[in-house]
Design an enzyme around this catalytic site. Sequence first.
Site, PDB file in Angstrom:
ATOM      1  N   CYS A  74      -7.102  -2.682   4.589  1.00 22.23           N
ATOM      2  CA  CYS A  74      -6.837  -1.239   4.464  1.00 22.23           C
ATOM      3  C   CYS A  74      -7.709  -0.606   3.385  1.00 22.23           C
ATOM      4  CB  CYS A  74      -5.347  -0.998   4.204  1.00 22.23           C
ATOM      5  SG  CYS A  74      -4.919   0.735   3.995  1.00 22.23           S
ATOM      6  N   CYS A  88     -14.559   3.321  21.359  1.00 22.97           N
ATOM      7  CA  CYS A  88     -15.111   2.041  20.906  1.00 22.97           C
ATOM      8  C   CYS A  88     -16.570   1.891  21.326  1.00 22.97           C
ATOM      9  CB  CYS A  88     -14.287   0.874  21.444  1.00 22.97           C
ATOM     10  SG  CYS A  88     -12.796   0.567  20.484  1.00 22.97           S
ATOM     11  N   ARG A 113      -3.083   3.649  21.002  1.00 20.30           N
ATOM     12  CA  ARG A 113      -2.656   4.617  19.991  1.00 20.30           C
ATOM     13  C   ARG A 113      -1.212   5.079  20.102  1.00 20.30           C
ATOM     14  NH1 ARG A 113      -6.475   6.545  16.701  1.00 20.30           N
ATOM     15  NH2 ARG A 113      -5.739   8.487  15.816  1.00 20.30           N
ATOM     16  N   CYS A 167     -12.929   1.231  25.197  1.00 16.40           N
ATOM     17  CA  CYS A 167     -12.581   2.638  25.417  1.00 16.40           C
ATOM     18  C   CYS A 167     -13.773   3.538  25.050  1.00 16.40           C
ATOM     19  CB  CYS A 167     -11.342   3.016  24.606  1.00 16.40           C
ATOM     20  SG  CYS A 167     -11.642   3.191  22.843  1.00 16.40           S
ATOM     21  N   CYS A 208     -10.170   3.889  17.957  1.00 13.48           N
ATOM     22  CA  CYS A 208      -9.921   3.286  19.273  1.00 13.48           C
ATOM     23  C   CYS A 208      -8.753   3.986  19.958  1.00 13.48           C
ATOM     24  CB  CYS A 208      -9.607   1.803  19.092  1.00 13.48           C
ATOM     25  SG  CYS A 208      -9.138   0.962  20.611  1.00 13.48           S
ATOM     26  N   ARG A 264      -3.478  -3.317  -6.862  1.00 16.00           N
ATOM     27  CA  ARG A 264      -2.713  -3.818  -5.728  1.00 16.00           C
ATOM     28  C   ARG A 264      -1.816  -4.979  -6.145  1.00 16.00           C
ATOM     29  NH1 ARG A 264      -3.312   0.019  -3.002  1.00 16.00           N
ATOM     30  NH2 ARG A 264      -3.956   0.138  -0.819  1.00 16.00           N
ATOM     31  N   HIS A 275       1.038  -3.649   6.274  1.00 12.82           N
ATOM     32  CA  HIS A 275      -0.134  -3.529   7.155  1.00 12.82           C
ATOM     33  C   HIS A 275      -1.404  -4.076   6.522  1.00 12.82           C
ATOM     34  CE1 HIS A 275      -0.191   0.004   4.606  1.00 12.82           C
ATOM     35  NE2 HIS A 275      -1.487   0.067   4.820  1.00 12.82           N
ATOM     36  N   GLU A 276      -1.299  -4.659   5.303  1.00 11.07           N
ATOM     37  CA  GLU A 276      -2.513  -5.205   4.674  1.00 11.07           C
ATOM     38  C   GLU A 276      -2.455  -6.723   4.699  1.00 11.07           C
ATOM     39  OE1 GLU A 276      -3.479  -3.696   0.796  1.00 11.07           O
ATOM     40  OE2 GLU A 276      -3.760  -1.669   1.529  1.00 11.07           O
ATOM     41  N   CYS A 306       0.843  -1.204   0.000  1.00 10.88           N
ATOM     42  CA  CYS A 306       0.000   0.000   0.000  1.00 10.88           C
ATOM     43  C   CYS A 306       0.876   1.253   0.000  1.00 10.88           C
ATOM     44  CB  CYS A 306      -0.897  -0.055   1.237  1.00 10.88           C
ATOM     45  SG  CYS A 306      -1.812   1.441   1.603  1.00 10.88           S
ATOM     46  N   HIS A 307       0.262   2.378  -0.361  1.00  9.10           N
ATOM     47  CA  HIS A 307       0.980   3.661  -0.410  1.00  9.10           C
ATOM     48  C   HIS A 307       1.572   4.048   0.927  1.00  9.10           C
ATOM     49  CE1 HIS A 307      -0.330   4.670  -4.442  1.00  9.10           C
ATOM     50  NE2 HIS A 307      -1.411   4.000  -4.115  1.00  9.10           N
ATOM     51  N   THR A 308       0.910   3.675   1.999  1.00 12.10           N
ATOM     52  CA  THR A 308       1.404   4.076   3.316  1.00 12.10           C
ATOM     53  C   THR A 308       2.758   3.427   3.613  1.00 12.10           C
ATOM     54  OG1 THR A 308      -0.895   4.211   3.957  1.00 12.10           O
ATOM     55  CG2 THR A 308       0.692   4.332   5.725  1.00 12.10           C
ATOM     56  N   CYS A 351     -10.770  -2.101  20.693  1.00 15.58           N
ATOM     57  CA  CYS A 351     -10.686  -2.749  22.013  1.00 15.58           C
ATOM     58  C   CYS A 351     -12.064  -3.065  22.566  1.00 15.58           C
ATOM     59  CB  CYS A 351      -9.897  -1.879  22.994  1.00 15.58           C
ATOM     60  SG  CYS A 351     -10.814  -0.466  23.658  1.00 15.58           S
TER      61      CYS A 351
HETATM   62  N1  LIG Z   1      -8.303   7.446   5.191  1.00 15.20           N
HETATM   63  C1  LIG Z   1      -7.696   6.281   5.275  1.00 15.20           C
HETATM   64  O1  LIG Z   1      -7.830   5.552   6.270  1.00 15.20           O
HETATM   65  C2  LIG Z   1      -6.867   5.807   4.133  1.00 15.20           C
HETATM   66  C3  LIG Z   1      -6.549   4.452   3.978  1.00 15.20           C
HETATM   67  C4  LIG Z   1      -5.828   4.069   2.837  1.00 15.20           C
HETATM   68  C5  LIG Z   1      -5.409   5.016   1.939  1.00 15.20           C
HETATM   69  N2  LIG Z   1      -5.707   6.334   2.130  1.00 15.20           N
HETATM   70  C6  LIG Z   1      -5.336   7.384   1.178  1.00 15.20           C
HETATM   71  O2  LIG Z   1      -6.308   7.404   0.170  1.00 15.20           O
HETATM   72  C7  LIG Z   1      -5.739   7.922  -1.035  1.00 15.20           C
HETATM   73  C8  LIG Z   1      -6.011   6.950  -2.166  1.00 15.20           C
HETATM   74  O3  LIG Z   1      -5.373   5.711  -1.938  1.00 15.20           O
HETATM   75  P1  LIG Z   1      -5.263   4.647  -3.126  1.00 15.20           P
HETATM   76  O4  LIG Z   1      -4.541   3.462  -2.567  1.00 15.20           O
HETATM   77  O5  LIG Z   1      -6.586   4.443  -3.743  1.00 15.20           O
HETATM   78  O6  LIG Z   1      -4.293   5.472  -4.094  1.00 15.20           O
HETATM   79  P2  LIG Z   1      -4.032   5.393  -5.675  1.00 15.20           P
HETATM   80  O7  LIG Z   1      -2.825   6.217  -5.925  1.00 15.20           O
HETATM   81  O8  LIG Z   1      -4.015   3.973  -6.124  1.00 15.20           O
HETATM   82  O9  LIG Z   1      -5.284   6.085  -6.311  1.00 15.20           O
HETATM   83  C9  LIG Z   1      -5.403   7.466  -6.434  1.00 15.20           C
HETATM   84  C10 LIG Z   1      -6.118   7.738  -7.738  1.00 15.20           C
HETATM   85  O10 LIG Z   1      -6.370   9.154  -7.831  1.00 15.20           O
HETATM   86  C11 LIG Z   1      -6.275   9.504  -9.179  1.00 15.20           C
HETATM   87  N3  LIG Z   1      -6.081  10.946  -9.317  1.00 15.20           N
HETATM   88  C12 LIG Z   1      -4.957  11.658  -9.125  1.00 15.20           C
HETATM   89  N4  LIG Z   1      -5.166  12.954  -9.396  1.00 15.20           N
HETATM   90  C13 LIG Z   1      -6.469  13.070  -9.761  1.00 15.20           C
HETATM   91  C14 LIG Z   1      -7.287  14.154 -10.169  1.00 15.20           C
HETATM   92  N5  LIG Z   1      -6.788  15.379 -10.271  1.00 15.20           N
HETATM   93  N6  LIG Z   1      -8.573  13.907 -10.455  1.00 15.20           N
HETATM   94  C15 LIG Z   1      -9.068  12.661 -10.363  1.00 15.20           C
HETATM   95  N7  LIG Z   1      -8.331  11.587  -9.994  1.00 15.20           N
HETATM   96  C16 LIG Z   1      -7.051  11.787  -9.701  1.00 15.20           C
HETATM   97  C17 LIG Z   1      -5.098   8.685  -9.704  1.00 15.20           C
HETATM   98  O11 LIG Z   1      -5.158   8.546 -11.119  1.00 15.20           O
HETATM   99  C18 LIG Z   1      -5.310   7.354  -8.981  1.00 15.20           C
HETATM  100  O12 LIG Z   1      -6.036   6.427  -9.754  1.00 15.20           O
HETATM  101  C19 LIG Z   1      -4.262   8.118  -0.717  1.00 15.20           C
HETATM  102  O13 LIG Z   1      -4.068   9.469  -0.344  1.00 15.20           O
HETATM  103  C20 LIG Z   1      -4.034   7.215   0.465  1.00 15.20           C
HETATM  104  O14 LIG Z   1      -2.937   7.641   1.259  1.00 15.20           O
HETATM  105  C21 LIG Z   1      -6.438   6.729   3.200  1.00 15.20           C
HETATM  106 ZN   LIG Z   2      -2.833   0.824   3.482  1.00 16.47          ZN
HETATM  107 ZN   LIG Z   3     -11.067   1.105  21.911  1.00 22.15          ZN
END
Ligand SMILES: NC(=O)c1ccc[n+]([C@@H]2O[C@H](COP(=O)([O-])OP(=O)(O)OC[C@H]3O[C@@H](n4cnc5c(N)ncnc54)[C@H](O)[C@@H]3O)[C@@H](O)[C@H]2O)c1
Ligand SMILES: [Zn+2]
Ligand SMILES: [Zn+2]
Length: 368
Positions: free
Chosen positions: A169, A98, A110, A95, A106, A362, A62-63, A40-42, A92
């Site tokens: 994730c 939760c 943390r 808390c 949670c 993925r 983490h996935e 994943c990106h993270t 948990c």
């Molecule tokens: N909130 C959370 O808990 C959580 C969990 C996982 C990931 N994320 C975040 O969510 C986001 C997306 O994650 P992902 O794995 O799907 O990423 P990804 O990079 O696979 O997908 C992002 C998509 O956005 C598109 N994009 C970029 N610029 C754009 C624009 N101007 N207009 C329209 N589309 C555009 C890209 O082409 C791509 O397909 C990331 O910022 C990631 O860090 C958040």
């Molecule tokens: Zn992730």
């Molecule tokens: Zn909790």
Amino acid sequence: MKIRAAVLEEFGAPLSVQELDLAEPKAGEVLVRLAACGVCHTDLYTASGADPSGYAPTVLGHEGAGVVERIGDGVTSLAPGDHVVTLFSPQCRECEHCRDPRTNLCLAIRERQNLGYLPDGTTRLSRDGESIRHFMGTSTFAEYTVMPEIALANVNRDAPLDRACLFACGLSTGLGAAINTAKVQPGSTCVVFGAGMVGLGAVAGCRLQGAEEIVCVDLSEDRLELARGQGATTTIIGGPDTVQAILDMTRGFGADYTFEATGNVQVMRQAVESARMGWGLATVCGVAGKGETLDVVPRFLITGRRIAGSSFGGVKGRDQVPHLIDRYLAGDIDVDPFVSHKLTLEDVNRGFELMEAQDGIRSVIEFT
Ligand SMILES: NC(=O)c1ccc[n+]([C@@H]2O[C@H](COP(=O)([O-])OP(=O)(O)OC[C@H]3O[C@@H](n4cnc5c(N)ncnc54)[C@H](O)[C@@H]3O)[C@@H](O)[C@H]2O)c1
Ligand SMILES: [Zn+2]
Ligand SMILES: [Zn+2]
């Protein structure tokens, strides 16, 4: 025990796959044998050094999905042989958060988890006596991991683990954004910005909630094709005119629900501006770069639009991930198109390269 794991030694350098020591689970902890893990990106964000709270050495990942091997003292909700999905967002069940239906954040572990420690403030991972930290409390780029019981979802054994891991994730984040955070109403109009794992999950979530129109916006025609497969009724290539295009489609009003899943603050702004006057809700899922801010003209809010943020889709992991996996097994969610590449742990850096090249949704590491 000795395990093979992918270690982040130094920010900006490739991960190093090597042998580490993993200690037995202590009280409240569980030893899990990983079967599969998404990249994943993270993980890449931390590996690159861009994450200001990152630390090294640590085992990333983490996935994960796997099988319980052994349990520590006092573990009651899991037994050896159970199939589990790892939760970087634990539950948990005790808390203040939760016990409140309004949040999944949670509070139990943390601080220590953010620093890479298990709940007792130590690590089970080590190398020649030097402790190695547990990234996101999960460290699933490894053959085995030790995790707190409260951070494992017990899932249906019929679910293939190379699919189940995506629910750890991105997929649950997108599904939950639509189902929990926005609570999309049947018959509504939705716009999803971004068609990566999170955005495609949000498209599927809007469909499951009975949305009538689901517009997906991305820069890639290939990804928009996947969005149509998940239920998008209209797809558009994103750009500076996207807000106007959405207003034109909605009699000038905007959409009932918009979702941002790109991490780009300009797109977050578009998500707010294309939400409907009166009641439109913009849900922000993307993680913006350090120091970036979201620019919103207050008039958009005064005229009835709202903005919500969503971490892990508001999903209370131990309760809801098993339920989402049951929906997948029932045929409600088509997970196969999201698994673009299968890798071995030794090839983990290839997973990062594929992600940087936006090759597929993925890459999934399989452990044999
Ligand atoms: N909130 C959370 O808990 C959580 C969990 C996982 C990931 N994320 C975040 O969510 C986001 C997306 O994650 P992902 O794995 O799907 O990423 P990804 O990079 O696979 O997908 C992002 C998509 O956005 C598109 N994009 C970029 N610029 C754009 C624009 N101007 N207009 C329209 N589309 C555009 C890209 O082409 C791509 O397909 C990331 O910022 C990631 O860090 C958040
Ligand atoms: Zn992730
Ligand atoms: Zn909790």
